[in-house]
Write an enzyme that holds these catalytic residues in place. Sequence first.
Site, mmCIF file in Angstrom:
data_model
loop_
_atom_site.group_PDB
_atom_site.id
_atom_site.type_symbol
_atom_site.label_atom_id
_atom_site.label_comp_id
_atom_site.label_asym_id
_atom_site.label_seq_id
_atom_site.Cartn_x
_atom_site.Cartn_y
_atom_site.Cartn_z
ATOM 1 N N THR A 1 -47.143 22.357 -113.055
ATOM 2 C CA THR A 1 -46.465 21.167 -113.582
ATOM 3 C C THR A 1 -45.619 21.621 -114.759
ATOM 4 O O THR A 1 -45.966 22.583 -115.446
ATOM 5 C CB THR A 1 -47.442 20.075 -114.060
ATOM 6 N N GLU B 1 -48.737 16.821 -108.748
ATOM 7 C CA GLU B 1 -50.122 16.659 -108.303
ATOM 8 C C GLU B 1 -50.248 15.870 -107.005
ATOM 9 O O GLU B 1 -51.333 15.774 -106.440
ATOM 10 C CB GLU B 1 -50.939 15.945 -109.398
ATOM 11 N N TRP C 1 -47.395 -4.071 -125.440
ATOM 12 C CA TRP C 1 -46.708 -2.910 -124.898
ATOM 13 C C TRP C 1 -45.203 -3.124 -124.787
ATOM 14 O O TRP C 1 -44.753 -4.141 -124.293
ATOM 15 C CB TRP C 1 -47.240 -2.584 -123.487
ATOM 16 N N LYS D 1 -46.679 0.699 -128.641
ATOM 17 C CA LYS D 1 -47.512 -0.480 -128.887
ATOM 18 C C LYS D 1 -47.084 -1.147 -130.176
ATOM 19 O O LYS D 1 -47.279 -0.609 -131.253
ATOM 20 C CB LYS D 1 -48.992 -0.077 -128.965
HETATM 21 P P1 ADP Z 1 -44.357 16.433 -115.208
HETATM 22 O O1 ADP Z 1 -45.513 15.494 -115.063
HETATM 23 O O2 ADP Z 1 -44.717 17.779 -115.665
HETATM 24 O O3 ADP Z 1 -43.162 15.826 -115.868
HETATM 25 P P2 ADP Z 1 -43.686 15.979 -112.452
HETATM 26 O O4 ADP Z 1 -42.417 16.417 -111.933
HETATM 27 O O5 ADP Z 1 -44.901 16.172 -111.671
HETATM 28 O O6 ADP Z 1 -43.830 16.740 -113.756
HETATM 29 O O7 ADP Z 1 -43.471 14.512 -112.917
HETATM 30 C C1 ADP Z 1 -44.214 13.438 -112.471
HETATM 31 C C2 ADP Z 1 -43.918 12.257 -113.330
HETATM 32 O O8 ADP Z 1 -42.540 11.896 -113.260
HETATM 33 C C3 ADP Z 1 -44.662 11.019 -112.921
HETATM 34 O O9 ADP Z 1 -45.986 11.031 -113.399
HETATM 35 C C4 ADP Z 1 -43.807 9.934 -113.567
HETATM 36 O O10 ADP Z 1 -44.102 9.786 -114.946
HETATM 37 C C5 ADP Z 1 -42.411 10.481 -113.452
HETATM 38 N N1 ADP Z 1 -41.757 9.896 -112.279
HETATM 39 C C6 ADP Z 1 -41.591 10.419 -111.061
HETATM 40 N N2 ADP Z 1 -40.919 9.581 -110.254
HETATM 41 C C7 ADP Z 1 -40.650 8.470 -110.980
HETATM 42 C C8 ADP Z 1 -39.998 7.224 -110.719
HETATM 43 N N3 ADP Z 1 -39.446 6.940 -109.549
HETATM 44 N N4 ADP Z 1 -39.949 6.329 -111.730
HETATM 45 C C9 ADP Z 1 -40.483 6.579 -112.931
HETATM 46 N N5 ADP Z 1 -41.112 7.737 -113.244
HETATM 47 C C10 ADP Z 1 -41.194 8.666 -112.281
#
Ligand code: ADP
Length: 542
Positions: A188, A331, A444, A439
């Site tokens: 990640t 993940e 939120w 917050k």
């Molecule tokens: P990292 O968690 O290291 O940034 P990832 O590429 O695995 O790497 O990112 C996953 C995260 O990206 C998700 O947990 C979410 O927060 C964000 N994400 C992915 N797709 C979307 C989406 N369509 N809208 C909003 N957030 C998104």
Amino acid sequence: MRIDGLMMDRPLMVISLMEFAAAYHGDCPIITRSVEGPVHRTNYAQTYRRIQKLAHALVALGVKPGDRVATVAWNTWRHMELYYAIAGIGAICHTVNPRLSPEQMAYVINHAEDRFIFLDSTFAGFVPGIKNMVKGVEGFVVMTDAANMPSAVSDENFLVYEDLIAPYPDSFDWPEFNENTAASLCYTSGTTGNPKGVLYSHRALVLHSYCLVAEFKFGPEVVSLPVVPMFHVNAWGIPYAAPMAGAPIVFPGRALDGESLFDLMEEEGVTCSQGVPTVWMGLIAHMRKVGRKPKKLESVVIGGAAPPESMVVAFEEEFGIEVNQGWGMTETAPLGVFNTLRPKHKALPKKQQIDQKLKAGHVVYGVELRITAEDGRVLPNDGKSCGHLQVRGPWVVSSYFKGEEDLLTADGWFDTGDIGNLDADGYLQITDRAKDVIKSGGEWISSVDLENEAMSFPAIAHAAVIGIPHAKWQERPLLVCVPADQNNPPTLEEVNAFLEPRVPKFWLPEAMEIVDSLPLGATGKVQKSVLRERFKTYTLGE
Ligand code: ADP
């Protein structure tokens, strides 16, 4: 033991996807704008033959089942060959993000204990800088031919990919093993602490491909161009799903700017393309410049971060390109939800259709989702109740590579770190990441929604919102923005006048900072951790 009347227990193997494509879609094209520049053309039949030569070469190098072999590479046909050959012999393809710093790169290579590194010539210059930090690596292979070996590395003892595979026969007797064996490994991007490795099993990747083919509607007439990198969650699984569907694939190599993407899409008749919002900004700017879309481009998939409304409107209304949003994570392999409209949505006025498209998407078969409160209670799917998004399914991580701590909840779910709600039809709306949520007085504020609204203000080119400590309200939003015109930035009053009819009053940014650019992480997302660090002495309300 054989049980009468049951189906066969055949393992789901990644290599079978390519074997199938070679046998029945052999002439289906795989096109790459090569790292060297010219367009390279091949097909599934030729690729499968080269994969078998590469498998022999890997075995000759001494790569054994379970070993990790790294790639530091763009989206190209050779990278696809590595995906299949490494997994096919039972080893694990570790895709390293080339945009990591040398220290981060050394960290993941050492953590994975990679034995060999296959790299594009563009990245050969990195090697001297990290070589001393990655002592376990036995060899480097440059993914090119002898004629194109970069001169910068002529004195290094590098192997040349084409020379490496040339001597071997083009048929290989693939071993059959347990489908729960790992095929690839991706870390990640580390916006939350040290990078963590996720191992994808053969079974997970094949099942995920069935899902992707169905959701992305892949088939022989769908020409896709994955801009999302092959070093980031297996390019969302497209290099596995395209062969399953006999679909042509166009790889962009290293040129990811709007003009280069436009030209490649135009020349190769690309019908759909997939990437994060940042790359689409470049394509939209170029389409505006030339006044049209690439002629066959019908749809784009946007994922990795929420697209601003202005981006969805630009694609759909200005250029007639359908937008499908998706949500996923490293993940989750990554597909978790995908946004397509149902007939009842298509009957709505356009504005409401766009609102529906701004949701991350609907649940797909194979991934279960739930929203939980702070105390672990499962909240109703009412489209309103916001909480922690948790997932479970055959392509969801169960533990990190070499991770010792328990990753899942007591009842076996993975907490994504995202905050959102689900409606009765299974559409997910992401409102924030747990650590980014602001917050204010116990309520939120969604930093994601607020920054997307801010970005629809024409005087703002790019924006991020972070929480700043506040004497009375605990936290208040700070808007950090890149103005469209650096010489004429908007004032906070102008921005708030624009935002006031669009967001609850208590969301209005308390302060604004103008910057030249926002810090982007290795996958093109705004690094809010860097912004929080930069503005950590900021306080409001004194
Ligand atoms: P990292 O968690 O290291 O940034 P990832 O590429 O695995 O790497 O990112 C996953 C995260 O990206 C998700 O947990 C979410 O927060 C964000 N994400 C992915 N797709 C979307 C989406 N369509 N809208 C909003 N957030 C998104």
